[in-house]
Design an enzyme around this catalytic site. Structure first.
Site, PDB file in Angstrom:
ATOM      1  N   ARG A  12      42.272  30.654  -0.112  1.00  0.00           N
ATOM      2  CA  ARG A  12      42.626  30.020   1.160  1.00  0.00           C
ATOM      3  C   ARG A  12      41.989  28.624   1.250  1.00  0.00           C
ATOM      4  O   ARG A  12      42.666  27.607   1.158  1.00  0.00           O
ATOM      5  CB  ARG A  12      42.164  30.905   2.343  1.00  0.00           C
ATOM      6  N   ASP A  13      40.673  28.566   1.358  1.00  0.00           N
ATOM      7  CA  ASP A  13      40.007  27.279   1.608  1.00  0.00           C
ATOM      8  C   ASP A  13      40.128  26.340   0.409  1.00  0.00           C
ATOM      9  O   ASP A  13      40.221  25.125   0.569  1.00  0.00           O
ATOM     10  CB  ASP A  13      38.532  27.526   1.944  1.00  0.00           C
ATOM     11  N   HIS A 204      29.413  30.285   6.211  1.00  0.00           N
ATOM     12  CA  HIS A 204      30.420  29.624   5.381  1.00  0.00           C
ATOM     13  C   HIS A 204      29.872  28.231   5.100  1.00  0.00           C
ATOM     14  O   HIS A 204      29.861  27.372   5.974  1.00  0.00           O
ATOM     15  CB  HIS A 204      31.755  29.564   6.138  1.00  0.00           C
ATOM     16  N   HIS A 206      29.265  24.674   2.686  1.00  0.00           N
ATOM     17  CA  HIS A 206      29.821  23.757   1.692  1.00  0.00           C
ATOM     18  C   HIS A 206      28.684  23.128   0.895  1.00  0.00           C
ATOM     19  O   HIS A 206      27.517  23.215   1.283  1.00  0.00           O
ATOM     20  CB  HIS A 206      30.680  22.689   2.378  1.00  0.00           C
ATOM     21  N   CYS A 237      37.502  20.952   3.382  1.00  0.00           N
ATOM     22  CA  CYS A 237      38.312  20.901   4.601  1.00  0.00           C
ATOM     23  C   CYS A 237      39.181  19.654   4.568  1.00  0.00           C
ATOM     24  O   CYS A 237      38.671  18.541   4.546  1.00  0.00           O
ATOM     25  CB  CYS A 237      37.443  20.884   5.841  1.00  0.00           C
ATOM     26  N   ASN A 246      33.355  23.293  -1.571  1.00  0.00           N
ATOM     27  CA  ASN A 246      32.904  24.604  -1.147  1.00  0.00           C
ATOM     28  C   ASN A 246      31.714  25.046  -1.987  1.00  0.00           C
ATOM     29  O   ASN A 246      31.498  24.558  -3.096  1.00  0.00           O
ATOM     30  CB  ASN A 246      34.040  25.612  -1.328  1.00  0.00           C
TER      31      ASN A 246
END
Lengths: 305, 305
Positions: A12-13, A204, A206, A237, A246
């Site tokens: 996803r990310d 979450h 980075h 993002c 990430n």
């Protein structure tokens, strides 16, 4: 028995942040291989309009595929109630809605201010509850915003409380922009826990400034039990300029396993999954130190039985 | 007022690890610029035979130069008593002798077993004491060895005690090989402190597996007050195969300053020093995330006054 849940968010990310679309078959191989390496939870996609993010257009098919893998928790991101309905229709185990603590970022990203987002959260929570689906809220830009700069910690606490009232069952603090430092992680986890207690389970993070794993250590000290990461550090993002990178799953797993924490993940198998991305997205920059250096000679002695 | 001492080891650990010799004038510019950025201690070189490491042949000249910079503590590495005498003659403020906890690595690196090294430490300590020079012992390969694998923690404790008896005034734990994990850092710092107390001040960490800053956080939790780092992550250990990658000074300073810890170092000025290395050693790989990403928008609000 697992001490720490490593939640893979790369499909996803990672994939939403790059322009190319990874073919469905490659995504399936990736998800299957990570599950086979022992990864227990994967965010397989996002129920956003395919016009906005064509990279995520096959999310429903991926959910169906991933649900066939025994023991795997299949989660997706949903930007709003409409996405929550699609996720429920697809039969996800869990869904997560990002709630940007920076109102500027929220408006820019999903064209909704905080009040409008709380309405979406309430509506999405209702849909999730109806279908017996786990419902999490990701408190994004919680550590700062590339547009607003500092984000008030009191505001994060207040908005977390509001989201809990609106039906959130679980929270993550998301460092969308790579702004977090270890002192801030400890402070903010404590403060948000003061408001919503053990519903805050997840970080979450980075690695934009190389502080990703340092922030994990700070989170571990505060009792955080779930960490999101992306294989090869793919992505970031797309709406936070300059905020790429990430946390790298491979490095995270090396660290946690070496510390004797049980993740259930076989590092050797995990490292091999990387070739699936390399083949499907040739030339795409991948990150991480462990893939080059390999584990320490005494790695197996360090890991928990 | 400084909370944490960042000790720059690039001119020694960085430059000894690469084949090219940085010209003396460039080294001087580097040292002067880092001191001007607020760095309080620099390891300017190593008193090893120039035949073995021609990169370090100008160490005495660098000591003389660096001693002219007000407020800067000038230290050098010395491999043995002979080096200690050269360092004393050059007028260093402090000297540090590496003592490899892995006997295999010690024999391979300096052709001395542990007993022979303890004799060197005693002789070097005598020379340092005579000249009123600070004398530190770096417990290298303390977290594991690329040849032996795991290094017994009890052995590290025992050898630290012996080195203290031989005249060490201060200790660092050195992760020569990039093997340390944060749980091990906390455990080993506690154990060695149990034996030599506050004489253990320093961690010398590498970033081989990306765990450098995570290990710093673990060290901070245990009260470590000095961290070695190398600008641009230059270097590593030439005698530990595959163990490249010093902790990056830029990322370390960003993290410590953001946490509100006082290093006395101006990050903006520090980032500019990098160009000196880039110009003097064109094409040399440099590391770090902060040089690309820059500080957070709210960086100045995070740092201590």
């Amino acid at each position: 028995m697992t001490d720490i849940l490593v939640s893979e968010v790369g499909p996803r990310d990672g994939l939403q942040s790059i322009e190319r679309v990874m073919p469905l078959e490659a995504k399936k191989r990736w998800i299957a291989a990570e599950a086979a390496a022992g990864v227990k939870e994967i965010e397989v996609g996002s129920f956003v309009p395919p016009k906005l993010l064509p990279q995520m257009a096959d999310t429903a098919e991926l959910v169906a595929f991933a649900k066939g893998i025994e023991g795997l928790t299949v989660v997706t991101l949903v930007p709003n109630a409409k996405g929550a309905q699609l996720a429920a229709d697809a039969g996800v185990h869990g869904m997560s809605i990002p709630f940007s603590m920076s109102e500027t970022h929220s408006i820019k990203n999903v064209r909704k201010d905080h009040l409008a987002m709380l309405e979406e959260i309430r509506a999405a929570a209702d849909i999730a509850r109806e279908h017996g689906i786990h419902f999490a809220v990701g408190l994004s830009t919680a550590f700062g915003c590339t547009m607003e700069g500092a984000v008030s910690e009191d505001q994060v606490v207040r908005l977390a409380e509001k989201a809990a009232e609106a039906g959130a069952l679980e929270f993550s603090l998301s460092d969308t922009t790579g702004y977090a430092d270890p002192a801030q992680v400890r402070r903010l986890v404590k403060k948000v826990r003061g408001a919503v207690g053990d519903m805050l389970t997840t970080l979450h993070l980075h690695n934009t400034r190389g502080l990703g794993l340092a922030n994990v250590v700070a989170g571990l000290e505060e009792g955080i039990t779930t960490f999101d990461a992306s294989l090869g550090g793919l992505g970031g993002c797309p709406f936070a300029p300059g905020a790429s990178g990430n946390l790298v799953t491979e490095d995270l797993v090396l660290m946690l396993n070496s510390m004797g924490l049980r993740t259930g993940i076989d590092l050797e198998k995990l490292l091999k999954v990387r070739t699936i991305i390399e083949e499907a997205l040739p030339g795409e920059p991948l990150y991480g130190f462990t893939p080059d250096a390999g584990p320490m000679l005494d790695y197996n002695q360090r890991t928990a039985a």
